[in-house]
Write a protein that holds these residues in place. Structure first.
Motif, PDB file in Angstrom:
ATOM      1  N   SER C   2      -4.865 -19.772 -52.721  1.00 30.65           N
ATOM      2  CA  SER C   2      -5.052 -19.499 -54.142  1.00 30.65           C
ATOM      3  C   SER C   2      -6.547 -19.443 -54.455  1.00 30.65           C
ATOM      4  O   SER C   2      -7.367 -19.990 -53.732  1.00 30.65           O
ATOM      5  CB  SER C   2      -4.365 -20.574 -54.977  1.00 30.65           C
ATOM      6  OG  SER C   2      -5.054 -21.790 -54.808  1.00 30.65           O
ATOM      7  N   SER C   4      -9.155 -19.922 -57.738  1.00 31.72           N
ATOM      8  CA  SER C   4      -9.155 -20.482 -59.092  1.00 31.72           C
ATOM      9  C   SER C   4      -9.807 -19.530 -60.088  1.00 31.72           C
ATOM     10  O   SER C   4     -10.549 -18.620 -59.701  1.00 31.72           O
ATOM     11  CB  SER C   4      -9.919 -21.806 -59.098  1.00 31.72           C
ATOM     12  OG  SER C   4     -11.297 -21.551 -58.896  1.00 31.72           O
ATOM     13  N   ASN C   5      -9.522 -19.740 -61.346  1.00 31.87           N
ATOM     14  CA  ASN C   5     -10.150 -18.928 -62.384  1.00 31.87           C
ATOM     15  C   ASN C   5     -11.672 -19.110 -62.376  1.00 31.87           C
ATOM     16  O   ASN C   5     -12.411 -18.167 -62.651  1.00 31.87           O
ATOM     17  CB  ASN C   5      -9.598 -19.308 -63.760  1.00 31.87           C
ATOM     18  CG  ASN C   5      -8.206 -18.750 -63.958  1.00 31.87           C
ATOM     19  OD1 ASN C   5      -7.532 -18.397 -62.988  1.00 31.87           O
ATOM     20  ND2 ASN C   5      -7.774 -18.672 -65.204  1.00 31.87           N
ATOM     21  N   GLU C   6     -12.112 -20.328 -62.023  1.00 28.86           N
ATOM     22  CA  GLU C   6     -13.562 -20.568 -61.961  1.00 28.86           C
ATOM     23  C   GLU C   6     -14.193 -19.697 -60.877  1.00 28.86           C
ATOM     24  O   GLU C   6     -15.266 -19.142 -61.059  1.00 28.86           O
ATOM     25  CB  GLU C   6     -13.870 -22.054 -61.673  1.00 28.86           C
ATOM     26  CG  GLU C   6     -13.597 -22.992 -62.835  1.00 28.86           C
ATOM     27  CD  GLU C   6     -12.103 -23.159 -63.129  1.00 28.86           C
ATOM     28  OE1 GLU C   6     -11.290 -23.116 -62.168  1.00 28.86           O
ATOM     29  OE2 GLU C   6     -11.744 -23.289 -64.316  1.00 28.86           O
ATOM     30  N   GLU C   7     -13.495 -19.608 -59.731  1.00 30.31           N
ATOM     31  CA  GLU C   7     -14.022 -18.759 -58.660  1.00 30.31           C
ATOM     32  C   GLU C   7     -14.047 -17.298 -59.096  1.00 30.31           C
ATOM     33  O   GLU C   7     -15.007 -16.583 -58.812  1.00 30.31           O
ATOM     34  CB  GLU C   7     -13.178 -18.919 -57.394  1.00 30.31           C
ATOM     35  CG  GLU C   7     -13.514 -20.176 -56.615  1.00 30.31           C
ATOM     36  CD  GLU C   7     -12.631 -20.333 -55.378  1.00 30.31           C
ATOM     37  OE1 GLU C   7     -13.177 -20.296 -54.271  1.00 30.31           O
ATOM     38  OE2 GLU C   7     -11.405 -20.483 -55.543  1.00 30.31           O
ATOM     39  N   ASN C  25      -6.789 -14.423 -65.242  1.00 31.31           N
ATOM     40  CA  ASN C  25      -5.550 -14.964 -64.654  1.00 31.31           C
ATOM     41  C   ASN C  25      -4.927 -13.977 -63.688  1.00 31.31           C
ATOM     42  O   ASN C  25      -4.544 -14.321 -62.576  1.00 31.31           O
ATOM     43  CB  ASN C  25      -4.521 -15.275 -65.761  1.00 31.31           C
ATOM     44  CG  ASN C  25      -4.938 -16.469 -66.590  1.00 31.31           C
ATOM     45  OD1 ASN C  25      -5.672 -17.340 -66.116  1.00 31.31           O
ATOM     46  ND2 ASN C  25      -4.490 -16.516 -67.839  1.00 31.31           N
ATOM     47  N   ALA C  28      -6.979 -13.557 -60.560  1.00 29.76           N
ATOM     48  CA  ALA C  28      -6.827 -14.707 -59.667  1.00 29.76           C
ATOM     49  C   ALA C  28      -5.523 -14.580 -58.880  1.00 29.76           C
ATOM     50  O   ALA C  28      -5.490 -14.807 -57.667  1.00 29.76           O
ATOM     51  CB  ALA C  28      -6.848 -15.997 -60.476  1.00 29.76           C
TER      52      ALA C  28
END
Lengths: 484, 479, 95
Positions: C2, C4-7, C25, C28
């Protein structure tokens, strides 16, 4: 049969015999384009007046005998730069871009007096397998207007399949010539990496991109390859080799050839009728005296995985230049120059392009390089070695081009991974930089073309053309024509 | 507590090629904006780079001159970042396989030789220029995009501002000597970035460093390091820690200040440049390049001391620039008085050059002229003092030294008879001097000589005049 | 695998692309599923295998250092979205 249904070699013969003039030839294409293109939407830009003038000039100066492609009308994929003629790569980002330079291939065709009819549609920046990712229009498959023509060179495939051009050039990064050729029932060749100059080809993935041909038959393919192959000092990766005539060995038959078949190809979700076409081809080769052997290729999945990392990484860098500073689209209403970059790029690129830029940027970013990019480049080495082993056992390899025939427009748009997997048989070829040709075999029960791919080792163009020519005679696919 | 200042340097030098690194646009400086561009350096879609052969040749030469090992295999990489002066949004550079590795530069500090390590030298392209002369925006000039650069990275072997300046000067001279770069700081063809940190003396660990970019004179470089190291020491003494950052040096105010940190973290996503193939250089080719290297300043200095008997100080100065050394040797070949040639080149000539805003490249006379001037002194035609005036006129381009001497009628009086009668008259008119000399005060000779020079407007040959004065005076005393 | 949204946000900054929350979203999720597929690379043992940077064994392709004809200023700027005084123009860039 109309003039514009003829192959290049047939057209040249007729021109020589004075059955029609170059102008009449071009008029026939123009009429046909005006009638057919509104149905299939292949052209992004038509250069018809220019084509007509050129034809008149060729007639008046009697230049149509000078070489194999003089006076022959063709279509150019819109990621190939044409000086003074808009070149967009089917992207909003380049909606108004007029290059002040020519691609090397275009220059070569110009010097042969070939007649460019226009620039044809594609997936934006050649990213896609259906031509649905064009920023401007959706091109339809002439065999069934509700299906895709394949991609990314969909416009090129459709132009040839629907007789709107005698031939077309396209580009192939992971199957972008062979897959649409297969879906549209024409012959598509991706040459060895480095055989045709990439200068002036708007880059998607530099180490994989290669310009190639769409033609009505294998002989035409050899004729066009003669024209576009050759060393270009403007491309550092262009091979400097003695000039070859690819028509020389074309009709030598297959008695001396060993054809490789992959043991495990059916496992890749291959449609039953495609398997039947493969069986027909194998039987035909055997009856023509070729030797058929089974070989192993173990890395379909890994090739596709490596492809998406390498292609997207290179693309993320190649497409960074589209920033709205020197050319192309610039967004409005920005607050400062950084905001201008963000807005321009976010509005100028389509969603598939953005997805690939993101994947590529991620794969190269700090901490992930070794796990993704380096790993993919190592797997690339493994795949190259696998093909070396294969070509120790056979001269050429026969596979399906695409596991299935044309799919419906919109069918795979919401599932990128599914779309990516439609390139299973074509992608490994680009990873290894080797040549491959797709030729049409039969129609499936829906009346959609099935294509078969013949793969050769590095610089094995003569062998694959020879094998393809023989198989083409067997299938005689051109008895089928799309009903438009 | 005593602190030690540790400096590492990155030096960018533009190579003296005729064309850019990847296209055939000219590299000429100072032409109107955006007139040296083509689709390649403009980063237009679909165009491809082809490496300029001379870039490799010059970079190898620079590497050899700085005692580096030349890599048999090296390759180009892309360094990705967005900035309006970078058309492709990546700089084509070299990352993990640079052209040159592991060199040394010996510098002279307080009479001692100290080696400074060169980590690597790689080739890359320069960026364009941003001009801030528009009222409502920034203008981009692409002329400089793609001008070839070498980046020389030093080890953190430099201790303090003075060593840094000496090192920088040494590298500059070496590049100039080998003809690799014209090293014009005012045109930005050589640029210095420094990494400065401080640590407790004796400590093996490096302190946190700050970087200052584009210091554009040796003086600025030395001052910036002095200021920045002091600032860091003060911070540490206050118990603060040093923030790793890029700082801007303000040469007018004489201070450094933190630059606005860029919006994003720096993540350049280096990867091998797929559009360019590797550079492979054989040992034979490296040897050939080595054999073709010109004599380096150090070797030249040694030779001048041995061959021309120059003091080390003179030899150092004369060999510090290629042009001066060339002028020196040409002049010495024409008149065999090396020390005098050196004197002119160390004192009068630099003063005139400075006053006239000229350099050794643009000096208005030739080594032949300087040799002629020295010969005029040697054969007694003119005095050393007159020679200085002749030099001034040479800078005014009045002609050859002989022509100038003739024009101004500056030749020394060689006629003993005429001089003798002038002297006899002066001695006659100054009886006090004669009696002083008779009383043992030899200083009075000086006065008489002065009077003679005054009377002859400096044209009397001083040796001759002195001889005659003594004869006339002693005759007078004897009377 | 997965992501992340931060990435996604970090990577989008590097790429100078901007996504709203919904797009982030989606990105991601899509990148995650592609990266899951890409994990099949790990099934190949690549110990001691050199990465292939160039398919063809070509090296030392050079150009002679000969000046060509540059574009004229107006041709160079002919595609520019904004220009002034023979230069490309962008919003003010602060040093």
């Amino acid at each position: 049969m109309s003039i514009n249904n003829l192959t290049i070699h047939e057209t040249k013969e007729a021109l020589k015999e004075g059955k029609f003039s170059t102008e009449e030839l071009v008029d026939s294409y123009i009429d046909h384009i005006e009638k057919i293109d509104p149905k299939v939407d292949a052209f992004l830009l038509k250069c018809l007046d220019r084509a007509k003038d050129q034809a008149k000039k060729i007639d008046s100066e009697k230049q149509n005998d000078t070489c194999s492609l003089s006076g022959i009308p063709y279509a150019l994929k819109d990621n190939i730069c044409t000086k003074g003629i808009k070149t967009t790569a089917a992207s909003k980002m380049l909606y108004n871009f007029i290059p002040p330079y020519n691609a090397d291939v275009y220059e070569r065709l110009n010097s042969m007096n070939s007649i460019m009819l226009g620039k044809v549609n594609m997936d934006e920046f050649a990213m896609g397998s259906s031509t649905e990712n064009s920023a401007f229009k959706v091109t339809k498959n002439p065999w069934d207007l509700s299906t895709v023509p394949g991609g990314s060179s969909g416009g090129s495939a459709v132009a040839v399949a629907s007789d709107m051009a005698a031939f077309a050039l396209g580009t192939d990064t992971g199957g972008s010539i062979r897959q649409p050729a297969s879906l549209c029932g024409v012959v598509g060749l991706k040459p060895t990496y480095g055989l045709v100059s990439r200068f002036g080809l708007i880059a998607f993935a530099s180490s994989l991109d290669q310009i190639g041909t769409f033609a009505k038959d294998v002989e035409d393919t050899a004729i066009i390859l003669n024209a576009i192959a050759g060393h270009d000092p403007k491309d550092s990766t262009s091979l400097d080799l003695p000039k070859k005539d690819y028509t020389d060995q074309l009709k030598n038959g297959t008695k001396e050839l060993t054809i490789g078949i992959l043991k495990n190809y059916k496992a890749e979700g291959v449609q039953e009728e495609v398997q039947t076409a493969m069986d027909d081809a194998i039987a035909a080769y055997k009856s023509m005296g070729a030797k058929v052997v089974e070989v192993d290729f173990r890395y379909f999945k890994q090739a596709l995985a490596a492809y998406y990392i390498i292609a997207c990484a290179e693309a993320s860098s190649n497409l960074a230049r589209y920033d709205g500073v020197r050319y192309g689209f610039r967004a409005k209403d920005y607050t400062d120059y950084i905001d201008m970059y963000y807005k321009t790029r976010s509005e100028g690129f389509g969603s598939e392009v953005k997805r690939r830029i993101m994947l590529g940027t991620y794969a190269l970013s700090s901490g992930y390089y070794d796990a993704y990019y380096k790993k993919a480049m190592q797997v690339r080495t493994v795949i190259i070695n696998e093909y070396k082993k294969i070509f120790d056992q056979c001269d050429v390899l026969l596979t399906p081009t695409s596991a299935t025939t044309a799919f419906k427009i919109g069918e795979k748009m919401n599932d990128p991974l599914q779309m990516y997997m439609s390139d299973t048989f074509t992608v490994p070829i680009n990873i290894a930089g080797i040549p491959a040709i797709s030729i049409p075999a039969e129609l499936d029960h829906k009346g959609l073309p099935i294509g078969l791919q013949i793969v050769g080792p590095v610089l094995g163009e003569e062998k694959i053309l020879q094998a393809a020519w023989a198989l083409e005679k067997h299938f005689d696919f051109r008895k089928n024509q799309p009903n438009l | 507590m005593e602190y030690e200042v540790v400096v590492g340097m990155e030096i960018h030098a533009e190579l003296l090629t005729k064309t850019k690194i990847f296209c055939s646009c000219p590299t000429k400086f100072g032409d109107p904006e955006n007139t040296h561009t083509c689709p390649i350096c403009l980063g237009m879609p679909g165009v491809l780079p082809v490496l300029n052969k001379s870039v490799v040749k010059y970079a190898v030469r620079a590497g050899l001159a700085l005692n580096c090992k030349i890599a048999n295999f090296s390759k180009m990489d892309r360094k990705n970042y967005f900035y309006p002066d970078l058309p492709k949004a990546y700089q084509t550079s070299q990352y993990d396989r640079p052209l040159c590795l592991g060199g040394t530069v010996n510098i002279n500090v307080n009479g001692k030789t100290k080696p400074i390590g060169i980590t690597r030298i790689h080739i890359e392209e320069d960026a364009g220029k941003l001009l801030h002369e528009s009222s409502d925006g920034t203008l981009v000039d692409v002329n400089r995009c793609g001008v070839p650069l070498i980046e020389i990275v030093s080890e953190p072997d430099i201790r303090g501002p003075e060593e840094a300046r000496i090192f920088a000067e040494k590298v500059r001279n070496t590049l100039e000597y080998t003809g690799v770069s014209d090293c014009k700081m005012e045109e930005g063809s050589i640029r210095f970035d420094v990494n400065v940190s401080v640590r407790e003396k004796g400590s093996k660990e490096l302190g946190t460093r700050t970087e200052m970019k584009n210091l554009n004179s040796f003086r600025a470089l030395e001052r910036a390091i002095k200021y920045e190291s002091k600032r860091q020491i003060i911070e540490l003494k206050k118990g603060h820690s040093i923030v790793q950052e890029t700082r801007k040096w303000d040469d007018v105010k004489g201070i450094s200040s933190a630059m606005r940190s860029k919006e994003d973290a720096q993540d350049y996503r280096y990867f091998p440049e797929p559009d360019l193939v590797p550079i492979v250089i054989s040992d034979d080719e490296i040897k050939k390049a080595k054999d073709q290297l010109p004599e380096m300043p150090e070797a030249k200095k040694e030779r001048y001391m041995a061959e021309y008997n120059l003091p080390e100080y003179d030899a150092n100065l004369i060999t510090s620039t290629k042009e001066t050394a060339r002028f020196f040797e040409s002049t010495v070949n024409l008149c065999n008085h090396p020390k005098q040639v050196a004197n002119w080149l160390m004192v009068d000539i630099p003063a005139h050059l400075k006053e006239k805003d000229l350099t050794m490249d643009t000096i208005p006379f030739s080594p032949e002229d300087l040799a002629e001037l020295i010969n005029l002194i040697q054969d007694g035609t003119i005095s050393g003092k007159i020679a200085k005036s002749v030099m001034e006129k040479m800078f005014d381009e009045e002609g050859s030294p002989k022509e100038i001497v003739e024009k101004h009628n500056w030749a020394q009086m060689q006629d003993t008879g005429e001089l003798k009668s002038i002297i006899e008259k002066i001695v006659q008119d100054n009886p006090k001097s004669v009696s002083d000399i008779a009383a043992g005060n030899k200083k009075a000779y000086g006065f008489l000589t002065g009077q003679v020079m005054k009377a002859t407007k400096g044209k009397a040959n001083p040796q001759l005049a002195n001889k005659i004065i003594r004869e006339v005076v002693s005759k007078k005393i004897d009377e | 695998m997965s992501i992340s949204n931060e990435e996604v946000t970090y990577v989008s900054k590097l790429a100078r692309l901007r996504f709203n929350e919904e797009e982030t979203n989606k990105m991601a999720e899509e990148l995650g599923s592609v990266l899951d597929y890409v994990a099949t690379l790990n099934e190949v043992d690549t110990k001691d295998i050199q990465p292939t940077e160039h398919i063809l064994p070509v090296s030392n392709v050079f150009r002679d250092d000969v000046v060509g004809t540059p574009l004229s200023n107006d041709v160079a700027l002919s595609n520019a979205p904004d220009q002034e005084n023979g230069c490309f123009k962008v919003p003010r860039v602060l040093d």
